[in-house]
Design an enzyme around this catalytic site. Structure first.
Site, mmCIF file in Angstrom:
data_model
loop_
_atom_site.group_PDB
_atom_site.id
_atom_site.type_symbol
_atom_site.label_atom_id
_atom_site.label_comp_id
_atom_site.label_asym_id
_atom_site.label_seq_id
_atom_site.Cartn_x
_atom_site.Cartn_y
_atom_site.Cartn_z
ATOM 1 N N ASN A 1 0.102 7.695 -3.474
ATOM 2 C CA ASN A 1 -0.561 7.624 -2.171
ATOM 3 C C ASN A 1 0.518 7.432 -1.101
ATOM 4 O O ASN A 1 1.124 6.366 -1.013
ATOM 5 C CB ASN A 1 -1.553 6.453 -2.176
ATOM 6 C CG ASN A 1 -2.288 6.290 -0.854
ATOM 7 O OD1 ASN A 1 -1.955 6.937 0.143
ATOM 8 N ND2 ASN A 1 -3.283 5.430 -0.843
ATOM 9 N N HIS B 1 -7.243 13.304 1.274
ATOM 10 C CA HIS B 1 -6.231 12.252 1.168
ATOM 11 C C HIS B 1 -5.991 11.959 -0.305
ATOM 12 O O HIS B 1 -6.942 11.856 -1.091
ATOM 13 C CB HIS B 1 -6.713 10.995 1.891
ATOM 14 C CG HIS B 1 -5.831 9.804 1.677
ATOM 15 N ND1 HIS B 1 -4.464 9.877 1.802
ATOM 16 C CD2 HIS B 1 -6.121 8.523 1.352
ATOM 17 C CE1 HIS B 1 -3.949 8.675 1.552
ATOM 18 N NE2 HIS B 1 -4.937 7.844 1.273
ATOM 19 N N CYS C 1 -4.213 5.430 6.313
ATOM 20 C CA CYS C 1 -4.252 6.675 5.520
ATOM 21 C C CYS C 1 -4.982 7.815 6.234
ATOM 22 O O CYS C 1 -4.793 8.981 5.900
ATOM 23 C CB CYS C 1 -4.890 6.417 4.163
ATOM 24 S SG CYS C 1 -3.919 5.293 3.170
HETATM 25 N N1 ACO Z 1 -1.727 -2.084 -14.714
HETATM 26 C C1 ACO Z 1 -2.530 -2.631 -15.613
HETATM 27 N N2 ACO Z 1 -3.639 -3.308 -15.281
HETATM 28 C C2 ACO Z 1 -3.936 -3.428 -13.970
HETATM 29 C C3 ACO Z 1 -3.133 -2.857 -12.970
HETATM 30 C C4 ACO Z 1 -1.991 -2.153 -13.375
HETATM 31 N N3 ACO Z 1 -1.146 -1.579 -12.495
HETATM 32 N N4 ACO Z 1 -3.697 -3.121 -11.762
HETATM 33 C C5 ACO Z 1 -4.808 -3.829 -12.011
HETATM 34 N N5 ACO Z 1 -4.957 -4.029 -13.346
HETATM 35 C C6 ACO Z 1 -6.006 -4.736 -14.053
HETATM 36 C C7 ACO Z 1 -6.749 -5.698 -13.172
HETATM 37 O O1 ACO Z 1 -6.035 -6.932 -13.090
HETATM 38 C C8 ACO Z 1 -8.058 -5.843 -13.920
HETATM 39 O O2 ACO Z 1 -7.868 -6.742 -14.997
HETATM 40 P P1 ACO Z 1 -9.043 -7.789 -15.361
HETATM 41 O O3 ACO Z 1 -10.200 -6.933 -15.767
HETATM 42 O O4 ACO Z 1 -8.409 -8.548 -16.484
HETATM 43 O O5 ACO Z 1 -9.267 -8.589 -14.119
HETATM 44 C C9 ACO Z 1 -8.251 -4.449 -14.517
HETATM 45 O O6 ACO Z 1 -6.981 -3.801 -14.486
HETATM 46 C C10 ACO Z 1 -9.254 -3.603 -13.770
HETATM 47 O O7 ACO Z 1 -8.918 -3.674 -12.395
HETATM 48 P P2 ACO Z 1 -9.791 -2.952 -11.307
HETATM 49 O O8 ACO Z 1 -9.279 -3.303 -9.947
HETATM 50 O O9 ACO Z 1 -11.226 -3.175 -11.611
HETATM 51 O O10 ACO Z 1 -9.411 -1.435 -11.647
HETATM 52 P P3 ACO Z 1 -10.026 -0.138 -11.035
HETATM 53 O O11 ACO Z 1 -10.523 0.733 -12.100
HETATM 54 O O12 ACO Z 1 -10.920 -0.430 -9.869
HETATM 55 O O13 ACO Z 1 -8.715 0.585 -10.462
HETATM 56 C C11 ACO Z 1 -7.568 0.908 -8.379
HETATM 57 C C12 ACO Z 1 -7.910 -0.068 -9.510
HETATM 58 C C13 ACO Z 1 -6.775 2.046 -8.955
HETATM 59 C C14 ACO Z 1 -6.749 0.177 -7.313
HETATM 60 C C15 ACO Z 1 -8.853 1.451 -7.745
HETATM 61 O O14 ACO Z 1 -9.717 0.397 -7.435
HETATM 62 C C16 ACO Z 1 -8.612 2.259 -6.495
HETATM 63 O O15 ACO Z 1 -8.059 3.336 -6.534
HETATM 64 N N6 ACO Z 1 -9.083 1.778 -5.337
HETATM 65 C C17 ACO Z 1 -8.983 2.528 -4.093
HETATM 66 C C18 ACO Z 1 -7.628 2.539 -3.528
HETATM 67 C C19 ACO Z 1 -7.626 3.553 -2.401
HETATM 68 O O16 ACO Z 1 -8.212 4.608 -2.473
HETATM 69 N N7 ACO Z 1 -7.033 3.300 -1.295
HETATM 70 C C20 ACO Z 1 -7.123 4.315 -0.241
HETATM 71 C C21 ACO Z 1 -6.794 3.869 0.979
HETATM 72 S S1 ACO Z 1 -5.141 3.353 0.939
HETATM 73 C C22 ACO Z 1 -4.686 2.998 2.572
HETATM 74 O O17 ACO Z 1 -5.429 3.129 3.511
HETATM 75 C C23 ACO Z 1 -3.303 2.391 2.783
#
Ligand code: ACO
Length: 323
Positions: free
Chosen positions: A280, A250, A113
């Site tokens: 993304n 980004h 990214c």
């Molecule tokens: N729909 C519904 N529920 C979901 C989904 C979904 N699509 N995805 C995950 N959940 C659930 C999980 O299973 C979890 O359930 P549990 O509590 O029963 O275990 C719950 O939602 C919470 O999951 P978290 O991972 O804690 O959710 P979070 O608030 O952290 O959001 C996210 C997840 C959006 C992926 C976030 O962590 C994020 O944005 N991370 C950074 C990603 C990023 O910025 N990447 C950049 C670089 S990308 C690159 O270099 C290619």
């Protein structure tokens, strides 16, 4: 001194728009969850006839048209991508061929990214060293091809697309009032390589593989790393957040963008956000956002624009440009 000045910008998106609600048919997820946690409402998904090379070519042609240029005017192509058409040759060389260029040189750059920010800094170095006079800097991706469409924690986050800038050599005074790339700060740290990676490759599995991510871990490190490189560019240029006209981060997650801007004291109205429209798009996200903000008249000649990205590796970086 030589400065690499932005002459033009362009972008290209696949025809098909996929709304969040379309995931509800196959996965235990919802439009509400995706929009609330990420800010994403839709993304573009490449059809069988759309590839990283075709999208990159279209973005390049749009940038050339924007600058009143033709491929003859370009002597360097740097393509940031993690989803090349083939393992080799470089997709940049394929784009060079598609543009009908048999002069100059072209190569791919892989920093996930952060790729576009790395590519701008790299093209700037080549221009300042006299290796090139006018460069096409492209970010193009088809992440839809490396997603696990059964994994709701990753497949809802990404989209496809491409964006491009033309950078050209101009004389500058050497001050922060110059137009062009003014400062850059790049970092990487492989300690974090297993937090965001693709589980395949030519030298390991012999397959393309699928994207795997510990989203929470990425989130945890993102804001601090982003702030670190941005403060580095501010120090190099002798400016503060108040001097910025636009912040073009980004586009991974609206919550990360908001938290980073807040930590750095960058006002909300200076932040360009397109993650709602594109998801993304990895290395394409910053040039796609730039193209939107230039087209709608927000970014103008003379504006001080900060680009920033963080991604797999981890890699992270920031570039300060006077438009
Ligand atoms: N729909 C519904 N529920 C979901 C989904 C979904 N699509 N995805 C995950 N959940 C659930 C999980 O299973 C979890 O359930 P549990 O509590 O029963 O275990 C719950 O939602 C919470 O999951 P978290 O991972 O804690 O959710 P979070 O608030 O952290 O959001 C996210 C997840 C959006 C992926 C976030 O962590 C994020 O944005 N991370 C950074 C990603 C990023 O910025 N990447 C950049 C670089 S990308 C690159 O270099 C290619």
């Amino acid at each position: 001194m030589i400065r690499s000045v932005v002459r033009a910008v362009g972008s290209a998106l696949p025809r098909r728009i996929m709304k969040n609600s379309e995931f509800e048919a196959t996965l235990d997820t919802s439009d509400e969850w995706i929009a609330q946690r990420t800010g994403i409402r839709q993304r573009h998904i490449a059809g069988p006839d759309e590839t990283t090379a075709s999208l990159g070519e279209a973005a390049a042609r749009a940038a050339l048209a924007d600058g009143g240029l033709t491929p003859v005017d370009i002597d360097l192509i740097v393509l940031a991508t993690s989803t090349p058409n083939n393992t080799f040759p470089a997709t940049a060389v394929e784009i060079q061929h598609r543009l009908g260029m048999r002069h100059g040189f072209a190569f791919d750059l892989q920093a996930v990214c952060s790729g576009f920010v790395y590519a701008v800094a790299t093209a700037d170095s080549h221009i300042r060293n006299g290796l090139a006079k006018r460069a096409l800097v492209i970010g193009a991706e088809t992440f839809s091809r490396i997603l696990d469409w059964n994994d709701r924690s990753t497949c809802v986050l990404f989209g496809d697309g491409a964006g491009a800038l033309v950078l050209e050599a101009h004389d500058g005074e050497g001050s922060v009032a110059d137009r062009g790339v003014l400062a850059a700060s790049l970092r990487s740290d492989g300690t974090h390589k297993d937090k965001l990676y693709v589980d395949g490759g030519p030298s390991t599995t012999g397959t393309v593989g699928h994207l795997r991510m510990e989203g929470k871990e990425v989130f945890k490190h993102a804001v601090g790393m982003i702030a670190d490189v941005i403060e580095g560019t501010f120090a190099q240029a002798g400016i503060t957040a108040d001097d910025l006209t636009w912040f073009v981060p980004h586009q991974a997650n609206k919550r990360i963008i908001n938290a980073s801007a807040k930590k750095l004291g960058i006002a909300d109205e200076k932040v360009v956000v397109t993650v709602d429209l594109h998801g993304n798009t990895s290395a394409a996200s910053v040039p796609l956002a730039l193209d939107v903000a230039v087209r709608d008249g927000r970014i103008r000649k003379g504006d001080l624009v900060l680009l920033e990205a963080m991604g797999g590796g981890f890699t992270w970086g920031a570039v300060l440009v006077r438009w």
